[in-house]
Design an enzyme around this catalytic site. Structure first.
Site, PDB file in Angstrom:
ATOM      1  N   CYS A 115      -7.473 -24.680  16.974  1.00  0.00           N
ATOM      2  CA  CYS A 115      -6.374 -24.422  16.104  1.00  0.00           C
ATOM      3  C   CYS A 115      -5.089 -24.710  16.716  1.00  0.00           C
ATOM      4  O   CYS A 115      -5.120 -24.844  18.054  1.00  0.00           O
ATOM      5  CB  CYS A 115      -6.368 -22.851  15.746  1.00  0.00           C
ATOM      6  SG  CYS A 115      -5.848 -21.692  16.900  1.00  0.00           S
ATOM      7  N   ASP A 165       0.963  -1.166   0.091  1.00  0.00           N
ATOM      8  CA  ASP A 165      -0.065  -0.011  -0.138  1.00  0.00           C
ATOM      9  C   ASP A 165       0.917   1.192  -0.051  1.00  0.00           C
ATOM     10  O   ASP A 165       2.022   1.015   0.440  1.00  0.00           O
ATOM     11  CB  ASP A 165      -0.844   0.100   1.341  1.00  0.00           C
ATOM     12  CG  ASP A 165      -1.948   0.881   1.213  1.00  0.00           C
ATOM     13  OD1 ASP A 165      -2.041   1.636   0.139  1.00  0.00           O
ATOM     14  OD2 ASP A 165      -2.595   1.198   2.153  1.00  0.00           O
ATOM     15  N   CYS A 167      -4.394 -22.783  20.057  1.00  0.00           N
ATOM     16  CA  CYS A 167      -5.428 -22.941  21.203  1.00  0.00           C
ATOM     17  C   CYS A 167      -5.155 -24.242  21.927  1.00  0.00           C
ATOM     18  O   CYS A 167      -5.414 -24.425  22.881  1.00  0.00           O
ATOM     19  CB  CYS A 167      -6.864 -22.735  20.748  1.00  0.00           C
ATOM     20  SG  CYS A 167      -7.160 -21.031  20.423  1.00  0.00           S
TER      21      CYS A 167
HETATM   22 ZN   LIG Z   1      -7.627 -20.817  17.981  1.00  0.00          ZN
END
Ligand SMILES: [Zn+2]
Length: 528
Positions: free
Chosen positions: A274, A85, A277
């Site tokens: 995930c 950008d 976690c």
């Molecule tokens: Zn997670």
């Protein structure tokens, strides 16, 4: 080069060819800080992100020599596709900055960006129309200067669309920039709108832009990195997104979920599998020192964003984007409001929805009555089906499909065969409306599941009444016979009976034999 591989609603799976490889879209590009990134870009690539975006203006200010010498990929440590950008956001935040469209064009070429953006004048949200007009004009001027300055052929250039909440300006900006020679277009500055969950306004802005740009032109939506924004933006036809949100939210201990965001200390369970976690307990994360905790939450947040993009792509492949968006829309009233407002844009969404899908269409909410497949059917009914027989037989929806295989049709088929030049048979379905027998096997007329049953659905949509009236009023029909069974057909009969005579055959409650006998007797009154 951009190639569209699959579509549903206005969403599409595409392939964007860049000098560093092919990017499958829709794609979310995490924002990488050129000099102060705490989460290594390599780690982000390991999560499956093919492309990232970084800020060329900040790179020029903080590390211009290194970026020029090593190139932007090595500077940020990412060997995939790098979009830059060019400081438009800084213009919005700090006013005039010390850079010109020409100098940012040259710099982005020097550092070897794969995808580069014109130094634009973002419109922002809380500004006057006059200022908005000025940003559109200035951005177009900057776009022109960029195209005149650029000398390399292997960089994809992005032309920004401005106009903010002024939809006519967005349309005008989109039209003018699409006439220039850009590879990608981008809708600018809706971050504040997304932060305040103004999803309906966001939809209007995206549609205003999309309607003016060529179908095969990829569209980037600046700053759309929220788990609820992504399915909506993808359904409306945005192909690329960038977001710093995974990190900005993590810094405030905010944890993405499938339905939005929550503060991590408000959680009771770490309901995510995930890798980050699964390897920590909630207590572990809360006990981490601040910087470490931010990284773990940011990685989790990226995981949720990636999952949302993948789910949206799968939904496009399966032709179930409407169902997917509907399920997401239930997570927030503002998103539901935006989803409902799509009924005003079905024409726009219809083009990308294929005529034949491998999966059944689901009807669970009132809003589903306007989904593109219904629109397809209604259009076909109006323009492609000829009603040339004098007597119209209206039958209520039955369970067995196609309808010509149903016990009801089997019981009257003999008497109807003898009168095949006289009687046009149509079934009336609460969701799809009028279904002529002959086409009742065409998708989705026998491939749908509905919670609107004729015996329990009192509401009749305007569309169904409109279609029945149109057929009745066509020149050929001189007599109407209707089998009334259940609250839906009773209410419909009441509506269409006004001002005309209809021969009604009342179903015998629960007695199929008696009902069909009555119907056969009535049909025998028609001369073969
Ligand atoms: Zn997670």
């Amino acid at each position: 080069m951009f190639e569209v591989k699959a579509t549903d609603l206005a969403g599409r799976i595409g392939q964007l060819t860049t000098k560093s490889g092919i990017l499958e879209t829709p794609s979310l590009l995490p924002v990488i800080h050129p000099s102060r990134q705490t989460l290594p870009a390599g780690t982000i690539k390991d999560l499956g992100f093919q492309a990232v975006i970084t800020n060329a203006y900040i790179a020029k200010k903080n590390c211009s020599n290194v970026s020029r010498k090593k190139g932007i990929h090595k500077t940020i440590g990412f060997d995939g596709i790098v979009m830059t950008d060019s400081g438009g956001y800084q213009v919005l935040e700090y006013g005039d900055i010390n850079a010109s469209p020409e100098s940012m064009t040259i710099f982005q070429e020097e550092i070897g960006s794969d995808i580069a953006v014109v130094l634009d004048q973002p419109t922002g949200v809380r500004i006057s129309r006059r200022y908005a007009e000025k940003t559109v004009k200035e951005t177009l001027k900057a776009a022109k200067k960029t195209l005149e300055t650029k000398s390399k052929k292997d960089i994809l250039w992005v032309g920004p669309i401005q106009g903010g909440i002024h939809l006519d300006l967005v349309s005008q900006s989109a039209l003018e920039i699409s006439r220039m020679n850009f590879d990608i277009l981008a809708l600018g500055s809706p971050t504040e709108i997304m932060k305040s969950y103004q999803f309906k306004l966001l939809s209007s802005m995206v549609i205003a832009a999309k309607k003016k740009i060529p179908v095969n032109m990829p569209l980037h939506l600046f700053g759309a990195g929220h788990p609820l924004t992504i399915p909506l933006a993808i359904s409306l036809g945005c192909d690329l997104f960038d977001s710093a949100s995974y990190m900005l939210y993590a810094r405030e201990d905010r944890y993405f979920t499938d339905s939005g965001t929550t503060r991590i200390e408000d959680l009771t369970y770490l309901n995510c599998s995930c890798p980050f976690c699964s390897s920590h307990s909630l207590k572990d994360i809360l006990d981490l020192e601040k910087e470490k905790r931010i990284d773990v939450i940011a990685l989790h947040n990226l995981h949720v964003l990636m999952k949302t993009v993948k789910e949206s792509k799968e939904a496009i492949r399966e032709g179930r984007l409407w169902e997917y968006l509907g399920s997401k829309a239930r997570c927030h009233p503002r998103l539901w409001e935006a989803f409902r407002s799509l009924s005003e844009h079905i024409d726009y969404l219809e083009d990308g929805s294929s005529l034949f899908k491998s999966k059944a269409v689901f009807f669970t909410e009132q809003i589903d009555h306007v989904r593109p497949e219904v629109k397809h059917h209604r259009t076909r009914l109006e323009h492609n089906i000829e009603f040339s027989k004098p007597i119209l037989l209206l039958l209520p929806e039955v369970e067995v499909r196609p309808f010509y295989n149903s016990p009801l049709y089997a019981s009257i088929s003999k008497v109807l065969m003898e009168r095949r030049n006289k009687v046009q048979v149509c079934f009336i379905v609460p969701t799809l409306g009028v279904i002529p027998l002959e086409i009742s096997d065409i998708y989705p007329l026998s491939q749908y599941e509905s919670s609107f049953k004729p015996d329990s659905c009192p509401d009749i949509s305007e569309a169904v009444i409109e279609d029945v009236e149109r057929i009745i009023n066509s020149n050929a029909i001189i007599d109407i016979v209707m089998l009334v069974d259940g609250v839906f057909s009773r209410n419909l009969a009441e509506k269409i009976q006004v001002g005309r005579s209809i021969s009604i055959v009342e179903a015998e409650n629960g007695d199929f034999q008696k009902t069909t006998q009555k119907l056969i007797e009535r049909l025998r009154m028609i001369e073969p």
